[in-house]
Every structure is written in C-alpha cells, then in structure tokens.
Design an enzyme around this catalytic site. Structure first.
Site, PDB file in Angstrom:
ATOM      1  NE  ARG A 117      -4.941   4.240  31.464  1.00 44.06           N
ATOM      2  CZ  ARG A 117      -4.999   3.317  32.420  1.00 44.06           C
ATOM      3  NH1 ARG A 117      -4.773   2.053  32.126  1.00 44.06           N
ATOM      4  NH2 ARG A 117      -5.258   3.653  33.653  1.00 44.06           N
ATOM      5  CE  LYS A 139      -8.567  19.920  14.812  1.00 48.87           C
ATOM      6  NZ  LYS A 139      -9.023  21.258  14.387  1.00 48.87           N
ATOM      7  NE  ARG A 244      -5.953  19.244  12.116  1.00 50.01           N
ATOM      8  CZ  ARG A 244      -6.211  17.977  12.411  1.00 50.01           C
ATOM      9  NH1 ARG A 244      -5.249  17.202  12.879  1.00 50.01           N
ATOM     10  NH2 ARG A 244      -7.406  17.457  12.247  1.00 50.01           N
TER      11      ARG A 244
END
Ligand code: GLY
Length: 355
Positions: A117, A139, A244
C-alpha cells in the site's frame, strides 16, 4: 549544487529535488542518505545500467533491470517488479529507487505506490525529459492495450536526485525530445503562477547554442527553471483538477499523432512540438493571438531544429483528440496561447470552433 523543494499543500507532502554534477561514483552514497538504512530495490534502465552500472556500484541482487522503450511500461513488468520486491522481502518501511528515464520512473513509481500500500520512492532521472518533467509531480503509470498511462496513481517521491552528467551520453533524438517539453514550459510560463520571473523564452533565445552543445552549466540552469515552473503548478494542483492541465499545452494534438503513429515513428517531444504549432494556429484562427506571436513562436522553435512531422488529416486526428486525457467527451479540450507566454483552456467542438 541546487536544492529545490516541492510542498504539496493538499496533503502536506514535502520533498527535495537536488540538481548537481558531482562524480557519478558518489551518487549511490547520496541516494542512500535519503533512505536512512532502509532496504531497497533499484529499478534500472538497461541502457543506463550498461553505461553507468559499475560506476554506480549497486549490488546485482538489488537491481531490477528494465529494458528500454515505452512498451516495457506494462503490467507484466509491473508484476515482475513487485515479485522482485517480495522475493527481497521488502517491508512497508523499505524503498524503491528508479534510475533511468520516464519509463523506469513511471513504472517503478507505480510499483512503489502499491507495494504494501505504498513505500518510499526515489527518482533518479537520467534523461532530459525525465529531469524537466516526469520525475517531478508524482504521476506514475503503466500502459495497457487500452492506451497509455491509463493505470496509475499520483504518488509523490521522497526525493528527486538529478545528476546532469547522465545527460552527456544522451543521443541527439533523446535529448531533443526533452527539449520539446522545455519549449512547452517557455510558452506557458506566465500561467504557471510561479512567484519568480524566470523568463525561459529569453533564456532559450540567449543560450540555444550552448544548450545544443550540452553545456553542463546551462543545462543545470535550464532544468532548474523548468522545475521551478513545474513545482509551482503541481503545488497548486497535484491531481490535475485545474491549473495542472496547462502542462498539457501541445499535448492534445501531440498525443493524437503519437497514437496514430503507434508510438513508434516520432518521439513524445517531437509530437509535443507539433502540438504547440497546432495550438498556435488554432489560437490564431480564433483571434486569440496575432500573427506576430505565431512568427515569434516559429523563430524560437526553429532554433532547436526539431524533426518536422507532416500534417495529419483533421478527420483522422479529431476523433483521437476527443478521447485524449482519459475521458471520452463531445468536446476537445485545448490549452491555447492567448498572450506572451500565457495560455488558457478552451473547449472546442468537432469543427474546431470554440463551443
Ligand atoms: N507531464 C505533465 C504532468 O506532470 O502533469
């Protein structure tokens, strides 16, 4: 050495970006300082391992070697990286390090974001594109047969460590694909909400010869300017819900022609540059800018002699543009120039008129 900091307000996440040109032999020690004795796995681009593996000195057992190429950013390799970490018995307190370009950074970041996780992740970008763009901002992704980057997460690294010596061995095409993103930043600067006035367009005009000569000092400054702009944008909008999206300047058309040519014929940066030209023409046709600004853009871009891509038929590109950015809509979203180094978002219909 240059030290920058990213502070994501939304989730109180802070991390450093270090830019230097120290001896690559010292880099492992520098990276490990950020790990404080944790166990780790290094996801290494094969090309970078061949060139710098022995200088960097990581143990073979700690390295997951990833072949180069966008097609390696797939679910199979993602699973293999996770299995490698499980075999090494990495725990939730350990870390993954990516050393390579955007492919290594994106897939390793996604593995780090989901392993147990989420474990610590360090980015060591070795291409210009990864230095100025993909290593910063969190990203992460893999590609599937449905498209590029459709599976992924926003997961900020613990640190980004840039050593500009890696850039010396980048071939011209790889180097220029990074310059495509650099040029993008120049034309969006004023919209990035950066407190400092950096004037990247002037910097490019004054230093393009040195940039094309891979001048180390100039490249360091160039990376710093681009990252200050990127940091400013992602600090304001980590998850791309608004500001963004300006980083997609040149990407609507750019992504479409990349997809139409199966990601093989042209590099990402080459397509982004064509996308910038397309956006300027669309802006001119809609009276958002005047012809002088279009000529100005052409002059700046000409200095870097990017590979020219012949125009695509609009009837082929428009359906692909409509499905860009992970959404299928009735309109096409473009970031367009409206003033000197200033952009805005517009929605267009299929006839490419503002809706
Ligand atoms: N490469 C665009 C972004 O990070 O949002």
């Amino acid at each position: 050495m240059i030290n920058l900091n990213v502070n994501i307000k939304e989730n109180n996440k802070t991390y450093p970006i270090i830019i230097d040109n120290n001896d690559i032999k010292l880099l492992k020690t520098e990276i490990l300082k950020h790990l404080k004795g944790k166990k780790f796995v290094v996801v290494f681009s094969q090309k970078v391992d061949k060139l710098y593996g022995s200088l960097l000195g990581f143990e073979k057992n700690d390295k997951f070697i990833l072949k180069d190429g966008e097609n390696q950013k797939n679910l199979k390799n993602y699973e293999k990286i996770l299995a490698f970490c499980l075999n090494k018995k990495l725990t939730r307190d350990d870390a993954i390090i990516a050393i390579g370009g955007g492919v290594a950074g994106d897939i390793a970041g996604f593995a780090a974001s989901s392993y147990m996780r989420g474990i610590d992740f360090i980015q060591v970008p070795t291409t210009l594109l990864a230095c100025v763009d993909s290593s910063v901002g969190g990203k992460t992704a893999v590609n599937t047969s449905f498209g590029k980057n459709l599976i992924g997460s926003f997961y900020q690294p613990k640190a980004v460590i840039i050593n500009t010596n890696f850039l010396k061995t980048l071939d011209e095409r790889n180097f220029k694909t990074g310059l495509g993103e650099v040029v993008k930043y120049a034309f969006i600067e004023k919209s990035c909400k950066c407190k400092e006035e950096l004037n990247l367009i002037n910097f490019l005009e004054e230093n393009y010869k040195k940039i094309l000569d891979y001048d180390s000092q100039i490249l360091t400054e160039l990376i710093k300017i681009c990252l200050l702009l990127k940091i400013s944008v992602v600090e304001n909008d980590e998850k791309e819900s608004g500001l963004r999206r300006i980083l997609n300047f040149g990407h609507t058309y750019g992504h479409a022609i990349e997809k139409l040519t199966k990601y093989k014929k042209y590099t990402h940066g080459e397509c982004v540059v064509e996308g910038i030209k397309f956006a300027f023409n669309l802006a001119l046709n809609n009276n958002l800018i005047d012809k002088n600004y279009l000529y100005f853009m052409q002059d700046v871009i000409k200095k870097f002699s990017f590979k020219e891509i012949p125009p695509f038929e609009l009837k082929k590109v428009i359906p692909v543009m409509k499905t860009d950015k992970k959404s299928s809509t009735d309109f096409i979203r473009f970031i367009l120039p409206v003033d000197y180094s200033t952009v805005k978002e517009f929605e267009f219909n299929e006839l490419l008129t503002i809706s």
